[in-house]
Design a protein around this motif. Structure first.
Motif, short mmCIF file in Angstrom:
data_model
loop_
_atom_site.label_atom_id
_atom_site.label_comp_id
_atom_site.label_asym_id
_atom_site.label_seq_id
_atom_site.Cartn_x
_atom_site.Cartn_y
_atom_site.Cartn_z
N UNK A 177 3.42 -36.92 49.18
CA UNK A 177 3.89 -36.05 50.27
C UNK A 177 3.42 -34.30 50.04
N UNK A 178 3.37 -33.78 51.33
CA UNK A 178 2.89 -32.52 50.99
C UNK A 178 3.82 -31.67 51.90
N UNK A 179 3.95 -30.52 51.53
CA UNK A 179 4.66 -29.41 51.99
C UNK A 179 4.64 -29.31 53.63
N UNK A 180 5.67 -28.54 54.31
CA UNK A 180 5.74 -28.19 55.87
C UNK A 180 5.82 -26.86 55.68
N UNK A 181 5.53 -26.55 56.97
CA UNK A 181 5.77 -25.15 57.45
C UNK A 181 5.01 -24.16 56.20
N UNK A 182 4.94 -22.84 56.51
CA UNK A 182 4.52 -21.90 55.57
C UNK A 182 5.42 -21.87 54.30
N UNK A 183 6.79 -21.79 54.79
CA UNK A 183 7.91 -21.83 53.69
C UNK A 183 9.10 -22.41 54.32
N UNK A 184 9.87 -23.34 53.45
CA UNK A 184 11.18 -23.95 53.80
C UNK A 184 12.08 -23.95 52.53
N UNK A 185 13.36 -24.41 52.99
CA UNK A 185 14.26 -24.09 52.20
C UNK A 185 14.57 -25.11 51.04
N UNK A 186 13.77 -26.32 51.05
CA UNK A 186 13.78 -27.29 49.98
C UNK A 186 12.62 -27.11 49.15
#
Length: 432
Positions: free
Chosen positions: A119-128
């Protein structure tokens, strides 16, 4: 091996020129090399991927029939469920959420023989999972919510993947990271298993779609993903025409670079104009022509964002307090429909609309990324759109062009994007 297209990987695996295990091992090694600097892959399924590769090779050895993606690795945005892997949506309250079923599109990829890497990251930055970086310069943003998907594909950690797009979240990261991405016609692919839940009746903007380095791979995957799943009631079983049969000669193409809500950089506008000239040289009937009411797209979208949605697919679980009363929602739907009617009238005289993908190329982290006036209108209308790299900014960042086609004519958008890719450069290896 990791620079090959998914289409070429599939061909070589079927011909036993390379093994599925070799392909998976190569991509896992590449992820190990580049991901520390990108933070693009946030949940890796290495052991399971290798086990699936061994099974794939055994299937071929027995001479059994295989699917079109047999042995080909792929990745999935952390807004799309994959059984056994976390799907958090980048929100801390869901950090322990592990779905037990695949999204319909993930299931279809597996049934076609593809092997999930992670799985790949979401948004430019996130809290997780924190911040994702652009492979062309880690100080720069990958843009949009399918950020990790675009970054790892551009960096050759995955040949293709699945993203989702509400206002540009496949197309913006594809532009910023120099790859290609397809937002299909609304209703061609099921949204079952998208997280957060999407009610297609309440949100006719959002679609799931493929992302890759090469246009031919979008075309390879689209038939795999398309069609009714008998769970998402919005899906229409429309035929999918062959993009290789589309003739550029005679296509009617409208292009534009500026309007009241859009002010691109000179290099961004120049890339779109260069693409328009290329199509004219290949026999297309090209004219600079601005669609009607195009400047209304931002306000319609802002009004949409002010509405409330449900977070659950079975019970009404309000995501927030609505900022609009009932009359204002009805007025919003009327204005949105008026916009769609104006646009479909325009498309009656066009086969293709050509635009920049965004006002700006990728920007340094923390800097304004510009608006998205080119992608929003075609989310509101539900038209298919492909973004493909056609130029490079003075800072060395990719610049994409958006190819929009009539509803259900992904074949036309893919054919035009393929020509632009072949002539104007397409994906270029990042300096990693």
């Amino acid at each position: 091996m990791v620079r090959l297209s998914a289409s070429e990987l599939a061909r070589r695996i079927r011909r036993k020129q390379i093994s599925a295990r070799e392909v998976i091992e190569a991509h896992l090694l590449r992820i190990e090399q580049v991901n520390p600097g990108l933070n693009a892959v946030v949940a890796l399924s290495a052991e399971e991927a290798l086990a699936q590769a061994v099974k794939a090779d055994a299937t071929l050895a027995r001479g059994e029939a295989v699917g079109p993606l047999h042995g080909v690795p792929f990745t999935v945005k952390d807004w799309i469920d994959a059984a056994g892997l976390p799907c958090t949506g980048g929100e801390a309250r869901y950090k322990n959420r592990i779905p037990v079923r695949d999204a319909s599109v993930v299931s279809r990829m597996r049934q076609a023989g593809a092997i999930l890497l992670g799985k790949t990251n979401v948004m430019v930055e996130n809290e997780v999972y924190g911040r994702t970086h652009n492979p062309y310069n880690p100080a720069y943003s990958p843009c949009g919510s399918s950020s990790g998907e675009a970054a790892i594909i551009a960096a050759c950690g995955s040949p293709l993947g699945l993203g989702s797009d509400s206002g540009g979240s496949i197309r913006q990261p594809a532009h910023a990271c120099g790859i290609t991405g397809l937002k299909p016609t609304t209703g061609r692919l099921p949204l079952t298993g998208h997280f957060p839940f999407i009610s297609a009746m309440n949100d006719p903007r959002t679609t799931i779609g493929p992302m890759a380095r090469f246009v031919e791979d979008l075309a390879l995957v689209l038939p795999v993903l398309s069609g009714v799943d008998w769970q998402d009631a919005s899906v229409i079983p429309m035929p999918l025409a062959d993009w290789r049969q589309v003739k550029i000669d005679g296509l009617r193409v409208a292009f534009y670079t500026h309007h009241a809500e859009a002010e691109p950089t000179p290099e961004t506008a120049a890339a779109c104009r260069r693409a328009a000239r290329l199509l004219a040289e290949h026999g297309a009937q090209v004219e600079e022509n601005l669609p009607p009411r195009i400047e209304e797209a931002y306000e319609i979208t802002r009004q949409y964002w002010a509405r409330v949605e449900s977070e659950d697919d079975e019970e009404w679980v309000s995501s927030s307090r609505s900022q609009l009363d009932g009359d204002e929602v009805a007025r919003h739907l009327f204005i949105w429909d008026r916009f769609r009617r104006a646009m479909i009238g325009f498309m009656a005289r066009q086969d293709v609309i050509l635009t920049p993908a965004a006002e700006l190329p990728a920007q340094p982290h923390g800097q304004p990324e510009g608006r998205i006036p080119y992608t929003l209108p075609y989310s509101l209308t539900g038209y298919p759109a492909v973004v493909v790299r056609c130029a490079t900014s003075p800072e060395g960042m990719p610049i994409g062009v958006q190819v929009v086609a009539r509803p259900w004519r992904e074949d036309v958008a893919l054919a035009v994007a393929h020509l632009l890719e072949q002539t104007l450069g397409g994906w270029q290896p990042p300096p990693l």
